[in-house]
Structures are given as C-alpha cells and as structure tokens.
Design an enzyme around this catalytic site. Sequence first.
Site, PDB file in Angstrom:
ATOM      1  N   GLN A 128     -29.409  16.395   8.239  1.00  0.00           N
ATOM      2  CA  GLN A 128     -29.963  15.238   7.544  1.00  0.00           C
ATOM      3  C   GLN A 128     -30.330  15.538   6.094  1.00  0.00           C
ATOM      4  O   GLN A 128     -30.863  14.688   5.398  1.00  0.00           O
ATOM      5  CB  GLN A 128     -31.196  14.733   8.302  1.00  0.00           C
ATOM      6  CG  GLN A 128     -30.875  14.226   9.688  1.00  0.00           C
ATOM      7  CD  GLN A 128     -32.114  13.825  10.477  1.00  0.00           C
ATOM      8  OE1 GLN A 128     -33.244  13.873   9.981  1.00  0.00           O
ATOM      9  NE2 GLN A 128     -31.921  13.432  11.732  1.00  0.00           N
ATOM     10  N   HIS A 195     -35.252  15.683   9.355  1.00  0.00           N
ATOM     11  CA  HIS A 195     -36.496  15.054   8.895  1.00  0.00           C
ATOM     12  C   HIS A 195     -36.985  15.601   7.550  1.00  0.00           C
ATOM     13  O   HIS A 195     -38.108  16.094   7.428  1.00  0.00           O
ATOM     14  CB  HIS A 195     -37.580  15.182   9.963  1.00  0.00           C
ATOM     15  CG  HIS A 195     -37.308  14.346  11.188  1.00  0.00           C
ATOM     16  ND1 HIS A 195     -38.278  14.066  12.113  1.00  0.00           N
ATOM     17  CD2 HIS A 195     -36.170  13.751  11.639  1.00  0.00           C
ATOM     18  CE1 HIS A 195     -37.747  13.323  13.092  1.00  0.00           C
ATOM     19  NE2 HIS A 195     -36.467  13.132  12.812  1.00  0.00           N
ATOM     20  N   GLU A 290     -42.408   2.327  12.279  1.00  0.00           N
ATOM     21  CA  GLU A 290     -43.688   1.759  11.827  1.00  0.00           C
ATOM     22  C   GLU A 290     -43.634   1.264  10.398  1.00  0.00           C
ATOM     23  O   GLU A 290     -43.167   1.961   9.498  1.00  0.00           O
ATOM     24  CB  GLU A 290     -44.795   2.821  11.885  1.00  0.00           C
ATOM     25  CG  GLU A 290     -45.173   3.282  13.259  1.00  0.00           C
ATOM     26  CD  GLU A 290     -46.354   4.241  13.225  1.00  0.00           C
ATOM     27  OE1 GLU A 290     -46.720   4.735  14.302  1.00  0.00           O
ATOM     28  OE2 GLU A 290     -46.908   4.490  12.128  1.00  0.00           O
ATOM     29  N   TYR A 311     -37.053  11.098  22.902  1.00  0.00           N
ATOM     30  CA  TYR A 311     -35.658  10.741  23.162  1.00  0.00           C
ATOM     31  C   TYR A 311     -35.282  10.997  24.621  1.00  0.00           C
ATOM     32  O   TYR A 311     -34.374  10.358  25.159  1.00  0.00           O
ATOM     33  CB  TYR A 311     -34.729  11.516  22.233  1.00  0.00           C
ATOM     34  CG  TYR A 311     -34.887  11.118  20.777  1.00  0.00           C
ATOM     35  CD1 TYR A 311     -34.808   9.790  20.391  1.00  0.00           C
ATOM     36  CD2 TYR A 311     -35.122  12.073  19.806  1.00  0.00           C
ATOM     37  CE1 TYR A 311     -34.959   9.413  19.080  1.00  0.00           C
ATOM     38  CE2 TYR A 311     -35.278  11.710  18.473  1.00  0.00           C
ATOM     39  CZ  TYR A 311     -35.189  10.375  18.104  1.00  0.00           C
ATOM     40  OH  TYR A 311     -35.347  10.009  16.791  1.00  0.00           O
TER      41      TYR A 311
END
Length: 421
Positions: A128, A195, A290, A311
């Site tokens: 990522q 992340h 959120e 998950y």
Amino acid sequence: MNRLLVLLSGTILTAVLLSGPALAQEGAAPATGNENTQSGEPVETKPANAPDQQPAFAGQTRAPQPPETVEIETEVVAQDLPHLWAMEFLPDGRMLVNAKQGAMHIVSAEGEAGPALEGVPEVLSDGQGGLLDVALAPDFESSGMIFFSFSEQRDDGNGTSVASAKLVTDDQGGGTLEDVQVIFRQMPSYDGNKHFGSRLVFGPNDELYVTVGERSDPEPRVQAQDLSSGLGKIFRIDRNGEALPDNPFIGQENAQPEIWSLGHRNLQSATLDGQGRLWTVEHGPRGGDELNRPEPGKNYGWPEVTYGVEYSGDPVGEGITQQAETEQPVYYWDPVIAPSGMAYYDGDAIPEWQGAFLIGGLVSQGIVVVHMDGDRVQYEERVPLDARIRDVKVGPDGAVYAVTEQRGGGGSTIVKLTKAG
C-alpha cells in the site's frame, strides 16, 4: 471523450453510456452499495458484518437518502494515466498528480500528462506504499511551494514521511522539484507494507494536518493508543515540520508534540469544512469506516473501541463499540465503502450538494455524498461510477473530479462530474 450519464431521481437510477468504453475497471472489487434509490430509505441495504452492534445515536449509520437528488453527468477528461494516488489543481487549471510508483506529473486542461517531474525522491511502492498525497502551500502562487507525503525506506524499516519542494515548471509540460526537504517522519519505523495513510490538509492559519495509518499488523497497531508513538495519529505541524505551540500534548512527558489526535486506524480521506475545521474518513476493519471531526487531544478508539469486526469475522479486541474515554464517530459504514480522497463541496455548479462531503469509495466504486445538518449526517446518497475512486477534488469550475484506479495497479482516469442539463 467518454461520457456516462448517471440519473439519480426519486425511485430510479439509470446509468447510460453515451460513447466510448465503460468506466468499469478490470480487477476492481465488487461494489457494496446497491441501486436502491427509494427516497427516505438508506442507500445501503446489504447485511451488516456486525449485525448485533447498535449505533450510539440515531442517524449514526445508514442515514436516509435525500428526498430529491440531482442528475449527474460524468465524462472522462484524462485517461491512460499511470496508477494515480492523488491530484491537486494548480491555479491555471492544470492538475498536479502523484503516481503511486513514485512519479509526479502535470496533466493539462486537455487531459494530457506531461513528462515526469524531476527531483522526486525515491519512494517505497510495495504493498500500500508509494507516492501518496500532494498539497499546494496556501501561498503557492507566490512561493511555488508544494508538500507531499510518501512511503520512505529507512535503515530500521519504513514509514510515512512528508517533504516540501518548490515546483518549477517548464514549457514542455513538465518541470522540476527544487530544494526538496523531508520535513517530517512518522516514527517509529516499521518493516511492513500496509496502512501508511496519508492525506495532507492546510488549515486556515497555515497549519498542516498530516494523517497516517497504524501499520495494520497486530503488534504495531496497538500503538495507536500510545502517545510516544506516531502510529495511528493525526499530526499538526508548521511548514518546517515542527509541532505548533498550541498542540494538545506540548510539554507532556513521553508524548510526541506533533500529535493532534490519536486512536486512528488508516486515514486516507481528509478535508476542511466551510468553517475551516478538519474532517476525516478512515478505513475501519470489516465494517466500521468512520467519519470524524478530529479535535485536539481526543482519542478515537482504535483498536480498543470500534465498530465492525476483524477480517476473520472475530471481534476486534473485546468487541467494544462505546467507551467513555473515546469519541464516537459522527457516522460509520457497515459494510464499508473503503474511503479514499475527500472534498467539501462549496461550488455553485451543483447547488444540491452545497455543504456536503464527497468521499471516494474504493469498494463502493463511486462517490459517496454525505449531506450534513450541523455536525451530524442528515442524508447519504451515492453516485456509482463502476470504478475504484482514489481521490476527489472540486475544480475551479465547480465541477467534481474523481481519480479512478484499478485494483492491483494499472492505469487511472480522471472523471469530471457535472449537473446534467
């Protein structure tokens, strides 16, 4: 130029391809949304991942759709671009874009990408990671300064870093980044590839908000609750990367002074509202994305307090969704939209969206439009684009621009949304 007409009116949704190939991307994740557009009903009707979890207050999730919606026409203004992560409009209407693999380009008003800018530092693009967000300095027209975040390889691992540079353009549609300086590093480093976050937002007083992730894995993610760690935080710094003197943890022992708020998971959406206040949307676990309005010194719970599940389907920690010491999200999604990119709409071209937040959905594959009533969500609607949306911006013309991506890599497009008619 590809044009897709998306009609959102009352009880029906119609997507009509006017010319050229569809926007659907190979390998894109299936949408979590649906084509339910019954006025007053939530747009999301699929089962929640955590059906026993209850919202803390009415309207915190699955808000109704607005009683009236607007017809949106969509056209591709740039295509065959590298895998983009972010875009920002330059004052002359051209677009500065970041490619995940580490290149920065200027895209002309005609949709043509110039040569890669020189001077971009090496980035870690595994997993990522990559070249992430980009923001213009508030005085860009006079200073030429830009700021960008990226995943940086380090001797002891890697992490999200922020750099500043002066953008000097040339007559060939390219240019150079001069005086590149890394002004801030998320610490500690960690040897992982997930992340990283990250979005950059300048506040009304020249402060720079930096959002990051908590690096995902079970051991480091708990540091989102640790003020001595920079994982899972929002930072507030000046242009030199220094903590601002009124930050909430200045002078507190064993606390990083740059921290603004804590307890975040993976923040890839951030913008200011019409009052100059920061709003964010973060990736939750399986269920639990959120919307927050982060306030100084406050704790947003992760990974001890959260909606959604792991998950695997197991509870996150003890499965707690409310705790007195942590803040409740303004809104949450279960199933997730997988948010990336965010804009506050204050233009005139789509007056029905005035004051709404526009959020890119990677899994929901479109734009999520969140209409506010004060600091609470009043309505939610979705504009399906059949593509993963990585970034969202409001252009100088008042139109909305979305950056698409293909799951696992591949090329990007830039799509323009306007009011039909």
